[in-house]
Design a protein around this motif. Structure first.
Motif, PDB file in Angstrom:
ATOM      1  N   UNK A  78       0.824  -1.214   0.000  1.00 39.71           N
ATOM      2  CA  UNK A  78       0.000   0.000   0.000  1.00 39.71           C
ATOM      3  C   UNK A  78       0.854   1.258   0.000  1.00 39.71           C
ATOM      4  N   UNK A  79       2.005   1.212   0.651  1.00 42.01           N
ATOM      5  CA  UNK A  79       2.924   2.365   0.675  1.00 42.01           C
ATOM      6  C   UNK A  79       3.401   2.676  -0.737  1.00 42.01           C
ATOM      7  N   UNK A  80       3.822   1.635  -1.444  1.00 47.25           N
ATOM      8  CA  UNK A  80       4.296   1.823  -2.817  1.00 47.25           C
ATOM      9  C   UNK A  80       3.164   2.262  -3.740  1.00 47.25           C
ATOM     10  N   UNK A  81       1.987   1.688  -3.558  1.00 43.30           N
ATOM     11  CA  UNK A  81       0.850   2.061  -4.405  1.00 43.30           C
ATOM     12  C   UNK A  81       0.501   3.531  -4.237  1.00 43.30           C
ATOM     13  N   UNK A  82       0.497   3.998  -2.986  1.00 46.14           N
ATOM     14  CA  UNK A  82       0.175   5.398  -2.726  1.00 46.14           C
ATOM     15  C   UNK A  82       1.216   6.322  -3.339  1.00 46.14           C
ATOM     16  N   UNK A 124      13.377  14.945 -16.535  1.00 51.49           N
ATOM     17  CA  UNK A 124      13.236  13.761 -17.385  1.00 51.49           C
ATOM     18  C   UNK A 124      12.216  12.788 -16.808  1.00 51.49           C
ATOM     19  N   UNK A 125      11.427  12.166 -17.638  1.00 58.20           N
ATOM     20  CA  UNK A 125      10.497  11.142 -17.180  1.00 58.20           C
ATOM     21  C   UNK A 125      11.258  10.078 -16.389  1.00 58.20           C
ATOM     22  N   UNK A 126      10.734   9.735 -15.206  1.00 61.10           N
ATOM     23  CA  UNK A 126      11.405   8.769 -14.349  1.00 61.10           C
ATOM     24  C   UNK A 126      12.387   9.381 -13.376  1.00 61.10           C
ATOM     25  N   UNK A 127      12.469  10.698 -13.350  1.00 63.30           N
ATOM     26  CA  UNK A 127      13.476  11.382 -12.523  1.00 63.30           C
ATOM     27  C   UNK A 127      13.268  11.112 -11.036  1.00 63.30           C
ATOM     28  N   UNK A 128      12.024  11.197 -10.547  1.00 64.04           N
ATOM     29  CA  UNK A 128      11.780  10.952  -9.125  1.00 64.04           C
ATOM     30  C   UNK A 128      12.174   9.528  -8.738  1.00 64.04           C
ATOM     31  N   UNK A 129      11.793   8.567  -9.548  1.00 63.88           N
ATOM     32  CA  UNK A 129      12.159   7.180  -9.265  1.00 63.88           C
ATOM     33  C   UNK A 129      13.671   6.999  -9.290  1.00 63.88           C
ATOM     34  N   UNK A 174       0.532   9.043  -6.391  1.00 64.50           N
ATOM     35  CA  UNK A 174       0.806  10.473  -6.230  1.00 64.50           C
ATOM     36  C   UNK A 174       1.788  10.976  -7.281  1.00 64.50           C
ATOM     37  N   UNK A 175       2.834  10.226  -7.538  1.00 65.84           N
ATOM     38  CA  UNK A 175       3.825  10.660  -8.523  1.00 65.84           C
ATOM     39  C   UNK A 175       3.243  10.667  -9.934  1.00 65.84           C
ATOM     40  N   UNK A 176       2.363   9.720 -10.219  1.00 64.65           N
ATOM     41  CA  UNK A 176       1.703   9.724 -11.530  1.00 64.65           C
ATOM     42  C   UNK A 176       0.846  10.967 -11.695  1.00 64.65           C
ATOM     43  N   UNK A 177       0.149  11.360 -10.626  1.00 65.09           N
ATOM     44  CA  UNK A 177      -0.653  12.580 -10.700  1.00 65.09           C
ATOM     45  C   UNK A 177       0.246  13.799 -10.915  1.00 65.09           C
ATOM     46  N   UNK A 178       1.307  13.900 -10.125  1.00 63.74           N
ATOM     47  CA  UNK A 178       2.222  15.034 -10.242  1.00 63.74           C
ATOM     48  C   UNK A 178       2.762  15.148 -11.661  1.00 63.74           C
ATOM     49  N   UNK A 184       6.455  16.547 -15.026  1.00 61.86           N
ATOM     50  CA  UNK A 184       6.599  17.274 -13.768  1.00 61.86           C
ATOM     51  C   UNK A 184       7.019  16.296 -12.676  1.00 61.86           C
ATOM     52  N   UNK A 185       7.995  16.712 -11.861  1.00 61.20           N
ATOM     53  CA  UNK A 185       8.545  15.846 -10.824  1.00 61.20           C
ATOM     54  C   UNK A 185       8.587  16.576  -9.490  1.00 61.20           C
ATOM     55  N   UNK A 186       8.533  15.816  -8.404  1.00 61.29           N
ATOM     56  CA  UNK A 186       8.744  16.373  -7.068  1.00 61.29           C
ATOM     57  C   UNK A 186      10.124  16.999  -6.996  1.00 61.29           C
TER      58      UNK A 186
END
Length: 261
Positions: free
Chosen positions: A118-122, A192-197, A126-130, A165-167
């Protein structure tokens, strides 16, 4: 900083109730405070030379509040006040208090925890929305990539073709351990796409189990866009390490760079 923090707390109608929490290189000072209407809050004071009191870092949390408050798991921003003294500008931000502890006290992971699905899903939701929210703020610039990647990795710089858009500073010291809440939005913007990850992965390299969880949670890291994002993040952290920040990460970063190239 302490004097201005006390004055800002009074201006915002709060009383300090918690210990001091100093940020990176003493640039911020924060504490839990009590507000007569909102109850427990978090007061954060940012300082900078007056001629730099503008731009991405200065107004990041303000702009993030306008775009993301109530849409993702982040502390609400209630109020702000500014002050100037002795050549410095100060921005005090009164935030919602989040009682959950951060996932780790340092950006660099030292333990190897196993948060629930659930932690990862949340976090992923959120990151997908951002990533879908338009902004004219820029967290990573191609010009910097072109200068820095050859210098720190001795390879041609990659061309960023996929932007989102990234955090902008997604490590486990900016994530709480239960929900998770995403903290400290001052650096958000296009990246860049994937930057937060990629940031979360890079700061987790000393904990292989958690690092593998990051890879599993964010398939973009296996795609070309994610490879580009990782190269850029490794470069950023190697530059930071050259200035004295988290040198213990350097061997793992170099290993990752070799895998990516």
């Amino acid at each position: 900083m302490r004097r201005t923090f006390t004055q800002s707390a009074q201006t915002l109608g709060t009383t300090t109730t918690g210990p001091e929490v100093w940020g990176w290189h003493g640039r911020t000072l924060s504490s839990r405070v009590q507000h007569p209407d909102r109850g427990a809050c978090w007061l954060r004071l940012l300082s900078t030379p007056q001629d730099k009191a503008a731009g991405k870092i200065w107004d990041g949390n303000l702009q993030a509040a306008a775009l993301f408050d109530g849409c993702v798991h982040k502390p609400l921003l209630y109020d702000t006040t500014e002050a100037r003294s002795d050549g410095y500008a100060y921005l005090a931000e009164l935030h919602q208090y989040v009682a959950e502890p951060v996932f780790s006290p340092s950006p660099v992971m030292r333990l190897d925890p196993d948060p629930p699905t659930a932690w990862w899903d949340s976090l992923r939701t959120d990151l997908e929305y951002v990533s879908t929210v338009p902004t004219d703020r820029v967290a990573v610039r191609q010009e910097w990539v072109d200068r820095s990647v050859p210098r720190y990795l001795d390879m041609p710089s990659p061309r960023i073709t996929d932007w989102a858009t990234a955090h902008g500073d997604l490590h486990t010291a900016n994530l709480t351990g239960t929900t998770p809440y995403l903290l400290d939005w001052e650096g958000f913007g296009l990246a860049p796409t994937g930057y937060d990850a990629a940031i979360l992965l890079a700061y987790s390299l000393l904990t292989p189990g958690f690092a593998q969880c990051v890879r599993d949670a964010f398939p973009v890291l296996k795609a070309e866009a994610g490879r580009v994002a990782q190269i850029i993040v490794v470069t950023e952290l190697l530059q930071s390490a050259s200035r004295g920040d988290h040198p213990e990460l350097v061997p793992a970063l170099c290993t990752l760079a070799g895998e990516l190239t």
